[in-house]
Design a protein around this motif. Structure first.
Motif, mmCIF file in Angstrom:
data_model
loop_
_atom_site.group_PDB
_atom_site.id
_atom_site.type_symbol
_atom_site.label_atom_id
_atom_site.label_comp_id
_atom_site.label_asym_id
_atom_site.label_seq_id
_atom_site.Cartn_x
_atom_site.Cartn_y
_atom_site.Cartn_z
ATOM 1 N N MET A 1 -0.952 -2.350 -0.858
ATOM 2 C CA MET A 1 -0.192 -1.118 -0.942
ATOM 3 C C MET A 1 0.995 -1.565 -1.856
ATOM 4 N N ASN A 2 1.551 -1.051 -3.015
ATOM 5 C CA ASN A 2 2.821 -1.432 -4.011
ATOM 6 C C ASN A 2 3.277 -0.241 -3.967
ATOM 7 N N SER A 3 4.632 -0.444 -4.410
ATOM 8 C CA SER A 3 5.400 0.915 -4.635
ATOM 9 C C SER A 3 5.616 1.783 -3.775
ATOM 10 N N LEU A 4 5.845 1.225 -2.532
ATOM 11 C CA LEU A 4 5.693 2.128 -1.347
ATOM 12 C C LEU A 4 6.687 3.282 -1.150
ATOM 13 N N LYS A 5 6.520 4.270 -0.638
ATOM 14 C CA LYS A 5 7.392 5.484 -0.677
ATOM 15 C C LYS A 5 7.368 6.047 0.698
ATOM 16 N N PRO A 6 8.637 6.669 1.279
ATOM 17 C CA PRO A 6 8.856 6.830 2.450
ATOM 18 C C PRO A 6 7.674 7.931 3.141
ATOM 19 N N GLU A 7 7.116 8.601 2.011
ATOM 20 C CA GLU A 7 5.946 9.612 2.257
ATOM 21 C C GLU A 7 4.575 8.755 2.643
ATOM 22 N N ASP A 8 4.503 7.454 2.592
ATOM 23 C CA ASP A 8 3.340 6.748 2.856
ATOM 24 C C ASP A 8 3.458 6.415 4.318
ATOM 25 N N THR A 9 4.613 6.698 4.910
ATOM 26 C CA THR A 9 4.640 6.265 6.492
ATOM 27 C C THR A 9 3.665 7.066 7.092
ATOM 28 N N ASP B 1 -12.850 5.034 -4.573
ATOM 29 C CA ASP B 1 -12.042 6.365 -4.834
ATOM 30 C C ASP B 1 -10.762 6.254 -4.388
ATOM 31 N N TYR B 2 -9.895 6.998 -4.601
ATOM 32 C CA TYR B 2 -8.387 6.855 -4.163
ATOM 33 C C TYR B 2 -7.905 8.412 -4.137
ATOM 34 N N ALA B 3 -7.053 8.684 -3.230
ATOM 35 C CA ALA B 3 -6.419 9.676 -3.250
ATOM 36 C C ALA B 3 -5.321 10.018 -4.470
ATOM 37 N N ASP B 4 -5.142 11.075 -4.957
ATOM 38 C CA ASP B 4 -4.384 11.121 -6.002
ATOM 39 C C ASP B 4 -2.929 10.922 -5.771
ATOM 40 N N SER B 5 -2.411 10.572 -4.468
ATOM 41 C CA SER B 5 -0.962 10.264 -4.133
ATOM 42 C C SER B 5 -0.832 9.018 -3.957
ATOM 43 N N VAL B 6 -2.199 7.947 -4.109
ATOM 44 C CA VAL B 6 -1.701 6.482 -3.956
ATOM 45 C C VAL B 6 -2.524 5.936 -5.370
ATOM 46 N N LYS B 7 -3.074 6.867 -6.173
ATOM 47 C CA LYS B 7 -3.878 6.395 -7.252
ATOM 48 C C LYS B 7 -2.781 5.271 -8.234
ATOM 49 N N GLY B 8 -3.325 4.047 -8.325
ATOM 50 C CA GLY B 8 -2.081 3.448 -9.262
ATOM 51 C C GLY B 8 -0.983 2.696 -8.698
ATOM 52 N N ARG B 9 -1.227 2.838 -7.371
ATOM 53 C CA ARG B 9 -0.211 2.090 -6.447
ATOM 54 C C ARG B 9 -1.027 1.099 -5.415
ATOM 55 N N PHE B 10 -2.090 1.776 -4.855
ATOM 56 C CA PHE B 10 -2.803 1.017 -3.678
ATOM 57 C C PHE B 10 -4.320 0.649 -4.236
ATOM 58 N N THR B 11 -4.820 -0.503 -3.746
ATOM 59 C CA THR B 11 -5.975 -1.002 -4.232
ATOM 60 C C THR B 11 -6.925 -1.402 -3.023
ATOM 61 N N ILE B 12 -8.026 -1.027 -2.995
ATOM 62 C CA ILE B 12 -8.972 -1.297 -1.935
ATOM 63 C C ILE B 12 -9.770 -2.580 -2.455
ATOM 64 N N SER B 13 -9.985 -3.564 -1.649
ATOM 65 C CA SER B 13 -11.026 -4.685 -1.899
ATOM 66 C C SER B 13 -11.609 -4.994 -0.662
ATOM 67 N N ARG B 14 -12.662 -5.851 -0.888
ATOM 68 C CA ARG B 14 -13.365 -6.481 0.413
ATOM 69 C C ARG B 14 -13.942 -7.841 0.185
ATOM 70 N N ASP B 15 -14.074 -8.357 1.162
ATOM 71 C CA ASP B 15 -14.442 -9.876 1.180
ATOM 72 C C ASP B 15 -15.657 -9.740 2.308
ATOM 73 N N ALA C 1 11.543 1.070 0.621
ATOM 74 C CA ALA C 1 10.835 2.030 -0.292
ATOM 75 C C ALA C 1 10.930 0.742 -1.517
ATOM 76 N N GLY C 2 9.910 0.948 -2.475
ATOM 77 C CA GLY C 2 9.645 -0.012 -3.399
ATOM 78 C C GLY C 2 8.903 -1.412 -3.100
ATOM 79 N N GLY C 3 8.866 -1.439 -1.678
ATOM 80 C CA GLY C 3 8.046 -2.747 -1.233
ATOM 81 C C GLY C 3 6.514 -2.717 -1.330
ATOM 82 N N SER C 4 6.237 -3.745 -0.815
ATOM 83 C CA SER C 4 4.632 -3.923 -0.573
ATOM 84 C C SER C 4 4.212 -4.359 0.738
#
Length: 125
Positions: free
Chosen positions: A83-91, A59-73, A14-17
Protein backbone atom coordinates in the motif's frame (compact mmCIF):
# COMPACT_ATOMS: atom_id res chain seq x y z
CA UNK A 1 -7.80 -26.57 5.49
CA UNK A 2 -6.70 -22.95 5.23
CA UNK A 3 -5.72 -20.85 8.23
CA UNK A 4 -4.89 -17.24 7.45
CA UNK A 5 -2.95 -14.87 9.68
CA UNK A 6 -2.44 -11.22 8.72
CA UNK A 7 0.39 -8.98 9.83
CA UNK A 8 1.99 -5.68 8.91
CA UNK A 9 -0.67 -3.22 9.96
CA UNK A 10 0.12 -0.11 11.97
CA UNK A 11 0.06 3.66 12.13
CA UNK A 12 1.47 5.65 9.23
CA UNK A 13 1.29 9.24 8.07
CA UNK A 14 -0.59 10.19 4.94
CA UNK A 15 1.58 9.60 1.89
CA UNK A 16 3.41 6.75 3.55
CA UNK A 17 3.50 3.04 2.76
CA UNK A 18 2.76 -0.24 4.46
CA UNK A 19 2.96 -3.84 3.33
CA UNK A 20 0.44 -6.28 4.71
CA UNK A 21 1.18 -9.98 4.74
CA UNK A 22 -1.19 -12.91 5.06
CA UNK A 23 0.30 -16.31 5.71
CA UNK A 24 -1.45 -19.65 5.41
CA UNK A 25 -0.43 -22.74 7.30
CA UNK A 26 -2.33 -25.08 4.99
CA UNK A 27 -1.04 -27.17 2.15
CA UNK A 28 -3.31 -26.08 -0.69
CA UNK A 29 -2.56 -22.36 -0.72
CA UNK A 30 -1.61 -22.26 -4.39
CA UNK A 31 -5.04 -23.50 -5.49
CA UNK A 32 -6.94 -20.65 -3.85
CA UNK A 33 -7.85 -17.23 -5.05
CA UNK A 34 -6.84 -14.56 -2.57
CA UNK A 35 -8.49 -11.29 -1.70
CA UNK A 36 -8.07 -8.30 0.58
CA UNK A 37 -11.07 -6.55 2.08
CA UNK A 38 -11.34 -3.75 4.62
CA UNK A 39 -13.86 -2.42 7.07
CA UNK A 40 -13.82 1.04 8.61
CA UNK A 41 -15.76 1.83 11.81
CA UNK A 42 -19.46 2.12 11.09
CA UNK A 43 -18.98 1.06 7.48
CA UNK A 44 -19.69 -2.05 5.48
CA UNK A 45 -16.84 -4.35 4.55
CA UNK A 46 -15.51 -3.43 1.13
CA UNK A 47 -13.40 -5.09 -1.51
CA UNK A 48 -9.84 -3.85 -1.92
CA UNK A 49 -7.89 -6.21 -4.18
CA UNK A 50 -7.85 -9.83 -5.32
CA UNK A 51 -5.86 -12.30 -7.34
CA UNK A 52 -7.26 -15.36 -9.08
CA UNK A 53 -5.66 -18.65 -8.05
CA UNK A 54 -3.90 -18.87 -11.41
CA UNK A 55 -2.15 -15.60 -10.66
CA UNK A 56 -3.11 -14.36 -14.11
CA UNK A 57 -6.00 -12.09 -13.12
CA UNK A 58 -5.99 -9.34 -10.54
CA UNK A 59 -8.65 -6.82 -9.64
CA UNK A 60 -8.60 -3.63 -7.60
CA UNK A 61 -11.17 -1.29 -6.18
CA UNK A 62 -11.16 2.03 -7.98
CA UNK A 63 -10.25 3.79 -4.73
CA UNK A 64 -6.90 1.95 -4.48
CA UNK A 65 -6.02 1.35 -8.12
CA UNK A 66 -2.54 2.63 -8.87
CA UNK A 67 -1.63 2.82 -5.17
CA UNK A 68 -2.05 -0.77 -3.93
CA UNK A 69 -0.56 -3.97 -5.35
CA UNK A 70 -1.50 -7.53 -4.51
CA UNK A 71 1.04 -10.29 -4.94
CA UNK A 72 1.57 -13.83 -3.75
CA UNK A 73 4.46 -16.14 -3.00
CA UNK A 74 3.19 -19.71 -3.17
CA UNK A 75 6.49 -21.08 -1.90
CA UNK A 76 5.96 -19.11 1.31
CA UNK A 77 2.17 -19.58 1.37
CA UNK A 78 1.84 -15.84 1.67
CA UNK A 79 -0.14 -13.08 -0.03
CA UNK A 80 0.91 -9.45 0.22
CA UNK A 81 -0.77 -6.10 -0.14
CA UNK A 82 1.67 -3.29 -0.83
CA UNK A 83 0.00 0.00 0.00
CA UNK A 84 1.59 3.23 -1.20
CA UNK A 85 0.47 6.86 -1.07
CA UNK A 86 -1.80 6.06 1.84
CA UNK A 87 -4.67 8.39 2.65
CA UNK A 88 -6.62 8.88 5.88
CA UNK A 89 -9.62 7.29 4.18
CA UNK A 90 -7.63 4.05 3.89
CA UNK A 91 -7.91 3.67 7.66
CA UNK A 92 -9.66 0.37 8.40
CA UNK A 93 -9.22 -3.18 9.57
CA UNK A 94 -7.85 -5.15 6.65
CA UNK A 95 -8.75 -8.79 6.13
CA UNK A 96 -7.33 -11.36 3.78
CA UNK A 97 -9.50 -14.12 2.41
CA UNK A 98 -9.09 -17.30 0.39
CA UNK A 99 -11.54 -19.11 -1.81
CA UNK A 100 -11.98 -21.01 -5.02
CA UNK A 101 -13.95 -18.33 -6.79
CA UNK A 102 -14.12 -17.52 -10.44
CA UNK A 103 -12.59 -14.35 -11.84
CA UNK A 104 -16.04 -12.73 -12.04
CA UNK A 105 -16.61 -13.20 -8.31
CA UNK A 106 -13.29 -11.98 -6.93
CA UNK A 107 -14.93 -8.82 -5.55
CA UNK A 108 -17.62 -10.70 -3.67
CA UNK A 109 -16.91 -11.44 -0.04
CA UNK A 110 -19.37 -14.32 0.05
CA UNK A 111 -17.30 -16.11 -2.58
CA UNK A 112 -14.46 -16.62 -0.08
CA UNK A 113 -14.37 -19.57 2.30
CA UNK A 114 -11.61 -18.58 4.71
CA UNK A 115 -10.82 -15.30 6.44
CA UNK A 116 -8.02 -13.98 8.59
CA UNK A 117 -8.54 -12.19 11.89
CA UNK A 118 -7.75 -8.75 10.47
CA UNK A 119 -5.01 -6.19 10.98
CA UNK A 120 -5.54 -2.52 11.78
CA UNK A 121 -4.24 0.15 9.42
CA UNK A 122 -4.42 3.75 10.62
CA UNK A 123 -3.38 6.64 8.39
CA UNK A 124 -2.96 10.00 10.08
CA UNK A 125 -3.39 13.29 8.25
Amino acid sequence: QVHLVESGGGLVQAGGSLRLSCADSGRTFSSYGLGWFRQAPGEEREFVAAMHWTGVSTDYADSVKGRFTISRDNAKNTVYLQMNSLKPEDTAVYYCAAGRSSVSRLRIGAAYDYWGQGTQVTVSS
